[in-house]
Design an enzyme around this catalytic site. Structure first.
Site, PDB file in Angstrom:
ATOM      1  N   TYR A  46       0.833  -1.206   0.000  1.00  0.00           N
ATOM      2  CA  TYR A  46       0.000   0.000   0.000  1.00  0.00           C
ATOM      3  C   TYR A  46       0.866   1.253   0.000  1.00  0.00           C
ATOM      4  CZ  TYR A  46      -3.313   3.535   1.615  1.00  0.00           C
ATOM      5  OH  TYR A  46      -4.071   4.677   1.724  1.00  0.00           O
ATOM      6  N   GLY A  91      -3.408  12.358   7.281  1.00  0.00           N
ATOM      7  CA  GLY A  91      -3.096  11.527   8.425  1.00  0.00           C
ATOM      8  C   GLY A  91      -4.169  10.461   8.574  1.00  0.00           C
ATOM      9  N   ASN A  92      -4.434  10.042   9.785  1.00  0.00           N
ATOM     10  CA  ASN A  92      -5.446   9.010  10.032  1.00  0.00           C
ATOM     11  C   ASN A  92      -6.841   9.616   9.890  1.00  0.00           C
ATOM     12  OD1 ASN A  92      -3.874   6.504  11.271  1.00  0.00           O
ATOM     13  ND2 ASN A  92      -2.912   8.375  12.003  1.00  0.00           N
TER      14      ASN A  92
END
Length: 331
Positions: free
Chosen positions: A162, A190-191
Site C-alpha cells: 500500500y 493523516g489518520n
C-alpha cells in the site's frame, strides 16, 4: 479557479461509495457540481444516502478501474467534458491485510492510478487530485514530516504494498505533470475517521473497530502497548481541505491532518466516552503496532484553508451518532 466555484462543473470521483469518496461526492454535489461517481463494490446504505442528498446532480456507475477500456469508456461517454477527477479508490486494509496482500494492493493501486492519469491527459481534464497517504513518509520521526521531503527521489523499500503504491502513484503523477502539463494535486492525509467507515472485514481502520467493539460490550484490542501516538482528521474536514487545495492551486502537495495528538490508549478511552460505555482495553504486545509516533507539518494546510478542523472529541461524537443510526444492531 477560486474556492467555492464548483457549481456548474463536472467532477468524476472514484471510490464514490467508499468511506472517503462518498464524502467527496456529498460535498461536491452540495456545492452545485455535477458528480460522476465511479464504484466497484455496491454499498446500498451509502448509495441510498447519497442519492437522497445529491439527487439528479449525481450519477453512480459501476466501473472496474483496473480495466483500461472500461475506464476510458467512462471518460468518453458519461459526460461531454470532465473538469476534475478526485481519485479516492484504493485497495487498502488493516496492517495484517496489507502484509498478506502486498503484491495485490501494489498492482491494483498503481494500475488504476495509471489508467486515470492517462484518461485525464487524453480527455483534457483540468485538475486531478490523488488521495495519497502520510505513510509515504516511510521513516517516521519525532519531527513533523514536511511536504518538502522528496519521498519520490529515494523511496525506502518496504514490504507494505500500500505504501509503495502511494509513492509510485505520486511519482507517476509528477511525471505526467512534467511531460503533459497535467495539474496534479497530491493530498497526504493523516489518520482519517468519521461516518460511513465500516468496521466489517479486513479493511477496518482503528476507530470504527474500536467503536464496534465498545458498542458491543467487548474489550477494545490494541496492538502493541498502546503508547504509540497518532493524529486524526475527520473525513468531512479532509474533503473541505482537499477542495480548497485544488481551488487555490497554490500547492501541489499538501499534508492534511490535525495538530491534536493522542495515544492509542487515550483514543480507546475517548471512544468509550463518546459511546457512554465503560472503557475496557486489552493490549497485545505481539501484534505490530506501527511507528511510535507519526507527525505531519501542517503549515501549508493552514495557509490554504479558511476553517479550523473539528476536535477529535467532537468528531468521535459525530461518528458514534452515525454508527448508532446505521450499523449498530437494533434490539
Amino acid at each position: 479557479m477560486t474556492i467555492g466555484t464548483w457549481a456548474g462543473r463536472t467532477v468524476l470521483v472514484t471510490g464514490a461509495l467508499g468511506f472517503i469518496g462518498s464524502h467527496f461526492v456529498e460535498r461536491l454535489a452540495a456545492e452545485g457540481a455535477t458528480v460522476i461517481g465511479l464504484h466497484r463494490t455496491d454499498r446500498p446504505l451509502i448509495r441510498t444516502e447519497l442519492t437522497a442528498l445529491a439527487g439528479d446532480r449525481l450519477r453512480l456507475v459501476r466501473v472496474d478501474l483496473g480495466d483500461q477500456h472500461e475506464t476510458r469508456a467512462a471518460f468518453r461517454y458519461l459526460a461531454p467534458h470532465i473538469d476534475a477527477v478526485f481519485h479516492c479508490a484504493a485497495l487498502d486494509g488493516n496492517a495484517q491485510y496489507k502484509r498478506e496482500h502486498s503484491a495485490e494492493i501494489l498492482d491494483a493501486n498503481v494500475r488504476t492510478t495509471a489508467h486515470l492519469l492517462n484518461c485525464a491527459r487524453e480527455f483534457e481534464v483540468d485538475d486531478v487530485l490523488l488521495l495519497s497517504s502520510s505513510e509515504v513518509y516511510c521513516v517516521p520521526g519525532t519531527s513533523p514530516a514536511s511536504e518538502d521531503e522528496d519521498v519520490r527521489r529515494s523511496p525506502q523499500y518496504t514490504q507494505n504494498g500500500y505504501v509503495l503504491s502511494k509513492i509510485f502513484g505520486e511519482i507517476l503523477a509528477d511525471h505526467h505533470q512534467r511531460q503533459f502539463a497535467t495539474r496534479a494535486f497530491r493530498i497526504r492525509p493523516g489518520n482519517v475517521y468519521g461516518p460511513r467507515d465500516s468496521a466489517a472485514g479486513a479493511h477496518n481502520r482503528v476507530i470504527p473497530s474500536m467503536v464496534a467493539r465498545a458498542a458491543a460490550g467487548e474489550e477494545i484490542e490494541i496492538w502493541g502497548d498502546g503508547s504509540q501516538t497518532r493524529s486524526f482528521i475527520h473525513v468531512a474536514d479532509l474533503v473541505r481541505c482537499a477542495l480548497q487545495v485544488v481551488g487555490t492551486g497554490k500547492y501541489e502537495v499538501v499534508n492534511v491532518g490535525s495538530a491534536e495528538e493522542v495515544s492509542i490508549l487515550e483514543l480507546a478511552r475517548l471512544v468509550a466516552e463518546a459511546l457512554g460505555v465503560p472503557s475496557r482495553v486489552r493490549t497485545d504486545p505481539d501484534r505490530p503496532a506501527g511507528a511510535a509516533v507519526r507527525r505531519l507539518e501542517l503549515a501549508r494546510m493552514r495557509e490554504v484553508i479558511d476553517f479550523e478542523p473539528r476536535s477529535l472529541r467532537a468528531g468521535l461524537e459525530d461518528t458514534v451518532r452515525w454508527y448508532r443510526r446505521n450499523e449498530r444492531p437494533q434490539p
